[in-house]
Design an enzyme around this catalytic site. Structure first.
Site, PDB file in Angstrom:
ATOM      1  N   SER A   1      -7.865  11.579 -29.827  1.00 35.63           N
ATOM      2  CA  SER A   1      -8.401  10.711 -30.875  1.00 35.63           C
ATOM      3  C   SER A   1      -9.333  11.536 -31.740  1.00 35.63           C
ATOM      4  O   SER A   1      -9.954  12.502 -31.265  1.00 35.63           O
ATOM      5  CB  SER A   1      -9.177   9.537 -30.269  1.00 35.63           C
ATOM      6  OG  SER A   1      -9.889   8.819 -31.265  1.00 35.63           O
TER       7      SER A   1
ATOM      8  N   TYR B   1     -15.264   6.259 -24.213  1.00 33.06           N
ATOM      9  CA  TYR B   1     -13.962   6.571 -24.821  1.00 33.06           C
ATOM     10  C   TYR B   1     -14.030   7.898 -25.574  1.00 33.06           C
ATOM     11  O   TYR B   1     -13.160   8.768 -25.412  1.00 33.06           O
ATOM     12  CB  TYR B   1     -13.569   5.443 -25.766  1.00 33.06           C
ATOM     13  CG  TYR B   1     -12.263   5.666 -26.497  1.00 33.06           C
ATOM     14  CD1 TYR B   1     -11.047   5.336 -25.898  1.00 33.06           C
ATOM     15  CD2 TYR B   1     -12.245   6.205 -27.779  1.00 33.06           C
ATOM     16  CE1 TYR B   1      -9.846   5.536 -26.571  1.00 33.06           C
ATOM     17  CE2 TYR B   1     -11.061   6.407 -28.454  1.00 33.06           C
ATOM     18  CZ  TYR B   1      -9.858   6.068 -27.854  1.00 33.06           C
ATOM     19  OH  TYR B   1      -8.677   6.280 -28.517  1.00 33.06           O
TER      20      TYR B   1
END
Length: 280
Positions: A170, A187
């Site tokens: 990401s 995350y």
């Protein structure tokens, strides 16, 4: 002479001859006919988009997720493309599930050529309020699960002498994110780990002709984040030079490229698909 010429390549002080190879067409390089691909978290969202792309390029598929019914529904739709699809229930946060996934893939197809490590989790809260159990859950799935899937299927690829592993990282693993837009330290930390896992594993397994790369998506609109997008639309789009979220096809080309022979000289790369966020 054409077709029989030899090229000299230097590696340190050692020179070795490399036979010139016949040129392949772009269509041949991008074809996945005869390949078998495993996509974790492949029943919905970005995982299903990438699974669809691999199927459209000719690959047979194993798609897995925590809900077998959702995997079966996705497999039914993918069957219409004309490839063989195996749905499997698997929570990559559970090591035993990963081993069962590998066994199911081996029993059905006998080999795995491509692994897309897409399954992941997130937990949104302030860093000072992050519960330890949620932190561990995110890291267990996103980091340990990605490693274990790579290890299990990497062993198969080593035995085969070739393979492609594509980790889904990401842009949040490449830079800090404003808390008003993306407040998920666990995350972001996990995706940063996936980025360097990709690079190091690429070096470790290059000798086995296994290419390990990652795709780092930016903001893609999905059912699970639509409310968050609507509440922060101006902030989110203000960070994207192209001025829009990722679409339902923006990951198709990148995943097929990294899964195919077109990327045989690409390994350890982090391909950002983010509308220009990391170009600021």
């Amino acid at each position: 002479m054409p077709g029989s010429a030899k090229l000299s390549r230097w590696s340190g002080h050692t020179c070795r001859a490399v036979e010139a190879v016949e040129m392949a067409t772009v269509q041949e390089l991008l074809s996945l006919d005869g390949r078998v691909s495993v996509v974790t978290g492949g029943s919905a969202g970005l995982g299903l988009q990438m699974a669809t792309a691999l199927a459209e390029a000719g690959s047979s598929l194993v798609i897995c997720g925590r809900k077998l019914g959702a995997c079966e529904d996705a497999a039914h739709e993918l069957d219409k493309i004309g490839v063989d699809v195996l749905p499997v229930r698997c929570d990559i946060g559970i090591p035993e599930d990963i081993d069962e996934l590998r066994q199911a893939a081996a029993a059905r197809f006998g080999r795995v050529d491509v692994l897309v490590n897409n399954a992941g989790r997130a937990w949104f809260t302030l860093p000072e309020e992050m519960p330890l159990d949620r932190w561990r859950q995110v890291l267990d799935v996103n980091v340990t699960g990605t490693f274990l899937c790579s290890q299990h299927f990497g062993r198969m690829m080593i035995a085969q002498g070739k393979g492609k592993i594509i980790n889904i990282a990401s842009v949040s693993g490449l830079l800090g994110k404003r808390p008003e837009i993306h407040n998920s330290l666990a995350y972001n930390t996990s995706k940063g780990a996936v980025v360097n896992m990709t690079r190091d594993l690429a070096v470790k397994w290059a000798r086995h002709r296994i290419n390990v790369n990652a795709i780092a998506p930016g903001f893609f609109l999905a059912s699970r984040n639509r409310d968050r997008f609507e509440a922060r639309k101006d902030l989110i789009l203000g960070e994207i030079p192209l001025g829009r979220p990722g679409s339902g096809h923006d990951l198709k080309g990148p995943v097929v490229f990294l899964a195919s022979d077109a990327s045989d000289f690409v390994t350890g790369a982090i391909l950002t698909v983010d509308g220009g966020v990391t170009a600021w």
